[in-house]
Design a protein around this motif. Structure first.
Motif: not given
Ligand SMILES: Cc1cc2nc3c(=O)[nH]c(=O)nc-3n(C[C@H](O)[C@H](O)[C@H](O)COP(=O)(O)OP(=O)(O)OC[C@H]3O[C@@H](n4cnc5c(N)ncnc54)[C@H](O)[C@@H]3O)c2cc1C
Length: 273
Positions: A218-240
């Motif tokens: 499974i692939a996702r595309e994100w803008p250049l996220l940093e810090g907690s925004a990146l953690d949140d995106a990875l967490n959402e991906l992990a649950w998804g």
């Protein structure tokens, strides 16, 4: 166990292989045999005819065409791994290929065989998806081309029709400003991935692909996220990804791997730009 009886034909050319797939309803392609023979020995499939493509010269080519590296159906994983310019052409593949089992398997197993088999834990489908590669399909009547995103449809399942040969796959060559990262966790070196992450970074953003967790990469595309925004995106991906408990690992541990390996692969991709 031994496989059920089958007929065997070594194809001389691509046309003959496609013709046999069209004519014989229960024919299957035999490439490196590294997955198919296990399937036959366990009698999970009982094809009447195996069409061996391993010695078709026109399918044994690796070529650079229109910004892509095109890999024919009979090219082994080892032949791609040891291509002299691979590190410059496709750094992600150079990193990921040694993770496929051991060299004995890579000496026989083909690149396209791994794509056609579509194991959700396999490294090559993951890289093809991360890089937005394409699959070239050919039958006796027609040719078509599918994006990796549309090719992998589920657990060991693809959009390939029964009479189609995966004639080649195309990996887009590295472009200026791109960086790549790859991380994998498996029980022992050479085992299939419990979780693997491939990341591509460029000036516009990130593309992250995860294997071994869902029923397909499974692939996702994100803008250049940093810090907690990146953690949140990875967490959402992990649950998804709908991770499940199994004999190898709990769903919670798999989600943890997605977050941790995801961050490491992304950092590596950013730092290698
Ligand atoms: C001990 C062991 C460990 C392994 N570990 C890993 C690992 O860590 N990571 C990993 O990615 N893989 C692993 N593999 C699998 C290996 O990479 C296989 O080589 C690969 O999955 C299939 O490639 P093949 O050429 O051997 O295909 P085959 O076994 O010949 O075929 C596999 C399937 O794909 C179909 N097929 C093959 N080529 C085509 C084509 N061109 N067109 C249409 N259909 C086709 C066949 O009909 C069959 O259904 C392992 C295998 C073994 C035996």
């Amino acid at each position: 166990m031994k496989p059920a009886a089958f007929d065997y034909i070594r194809a001389d050319n691509t046309e003959q292989a496609c013709e046999l797939l069209a004519r014989v309803e229960d024919a299957r392609i035999l490439a490196g045999g590294q997955s198919l023979m296990a399937v036959l020995n366990m009698r999970l499939a009982q094809p009447g005819l195996l069409v061996d493509i391993s010695r078709v010269a026109s399918l044994s080519q690796i070529s650079v065409t229109q910004g892509h590296l095109q890999v024919g159906a009979a090219v082994t994983q080892a032949a791609l791994e040891w291509r002299p310019d691979l590190a410059q052409e496709l750094p992600l593949l150079k990193q990921a290929l040694p993770w496929i089992s051991h060299f004995q398997i890579r000496n026989r197993g083909t690149v396209c065989g791994s794509i056609a088999h579509a194991d959700p834990s396999a490294e090559l489908p993951l890289c093809l998806l991360a890089l937005k590669g394409r699959v070239l399909l050919r039958s006796a009547k027609a040719r078509r081309e599918l994006a990796a995103e549309d090719f992998f449809t589920g657990m060991l399942t693809t959009a390939r029709a029964a009479d189609e040969l995966v004639e080649a796959v195309r990996f887009p060559l590295v472009r200026p400003g791109q960086g790549f990262g790859f991380r994998e966790f498996s029980r022992r070196h050479g085992d299939f991935a419990i979780c693997a992450v491939a990341a591509v970074a460029d000036a516009a953003g990130l593309r992250v692909a995860v294997g071994g967790v869902a029923d397909r990469p499974i692939a996702r595309e994100w803008p250049l996220l940093e810090g907690s925004a990146l953690d949140d995106a990875l967490n959402e991906l992990a649950w998804g990804l709908d991770a499940r408990d199994d004999a190898h690992m709990s769903a919670a541990a798999r989600r943890h791997l997605v977050r941790r390996l995801g961050r490491q692969a992304i950092e590596e991709a950013r730092n290698s730009r």
